[in-house]
Design a protein around this motif. Sequence first.
Motif, short mmCIF file in Angstrom:
data_model
loop_
_atom_site.label_atom_id
_atom_site.label_comp_id
_atom_site.label_asym_id
_atom_site.label_seq_id
_atom_site.Cartn_x
_atom_site.Cartn_y
_atom_site.Cartn_z
N LEU A 1 -5.38 8.34 4.41
CA LEU A 1 -4.21 8.64 5.22
C LEU A 1 -2.93 7.95 4.74
N VAL A 2 -3.05 6.72 4.26
CA VAL A 2 -1.87 5.94 3.91
C VAL A 2 -1.71 5.93 2.39
N GLN A 3 -0.58 6.44 1.92
CA GLN A 3 -0.27 6.42 0.49
C GLN A 3 0.78 5.34 0.27
N SER A 4 0.38 4.25 -0.38
CA SER A 4 1.31 3.15 -0.59
C SER A 4 1.00 2.47 -1.92
N THR A 5 2.04 1.95 -2.54
CA THR A 5 1.87 1.15 -3.76
C THR A 5 2.16 -0.31 -3.49
N ASN A 6 2.48 -0.65 -2.26
CA ASN A 6 2.76 -2.03 -1.88
C ASN A 6 1.45 -2.80 -1.78
N ILE A 7 1.36 -3.96 -2.43
CA ILE A 7 0.13 -4.73 -2.46
C ILE A 7 -0.23 -5.26 -1.07
N GLY A 8 0.76 -5.61 -0.26
CA GLY A 8 0.49 -6.10 1.10
C GLY A 8 -0.13 -5.04 1.97
N ILE A 9 0.37 -3.82 1.87
CA ILE A 9 -0.19 -2.70 2.64
C ILE A 9 -1.61 -2.41 2.17
N MET A 10 -1.86 -2.48 0.88
CA MET A 10 -3.20 -2.21 0.35
C MET A 10 -4.20 -3.26 0.83
N ILE A 11 -3.77 -4.50 0.91
CA ILE A 11 -4.67 -5.55 1.42
C ILE A 11 -4.99 -5.29 2.89
N LEU A 12 -3.99 -4.87 3.68
CA LEU A 12 -4.24 -4.52 5.07
C LEU A 12 -5.18 -3.33 5.21
N ILE A 13 -5.05 -2.36 4.31
CA ILE A 13 -5.93 -1.19 4.35
C ILE A 13 -7.36 -1.58 4.00
N LEU A 14 -7.53 -2.48 3.04
CA LEU A 14 -8.87 -2.90 2.62
C LEU A 14 -9.49 -3.95 3.54
N SER A 15 -8.70 -4.51 4.44
CA SER A 15 -9.20 -5.61 5.27
C SER A 15 -10.40 -5.26 6.16
N PRO A 16 -10.54 -4.06 6.75
CA PRO A 16 -11.76 -3.81 7.55
C PRO A 16 -13.05 -3.94 6.73
#
Length: 101
Positions: free
Chosen positions: A41-56
């Motif tokens: 669902l979330v398309q981002s290249t920001n490393i902070g957003i990717m860490i939040l997406i991978l956190s679960p």
Amino acid sequence: MNNYLIPANSKKSQLILGFFTPVDLILFGSGVGITLILLLLVQSTNIGIMILILSPALITGFLVMPIPNYHNVLQFIVNIYTFFSERRRYYWRGWCHDVEE
């Protein structure tokens, strides 16, 4: 000669792959599922957003990771919580207890 030999890993045979209970796999599977949905669902290249997406997936993977003397990290956290939240006044009921009536 009544010697009984109990294997040290006798409880491991009751676990899935020798490490996981069904609850552990459901917890980890839900974390991975949420992560996959967020990745789609979330398309981002920001490393902070990717860490939040991978956190679960990272958090649930950490919780079901086996550690020595406990089943896993989740069981260790539950034991710490019950130790600090339960009653800590211990009453002596040994063989030398004086009964006052």
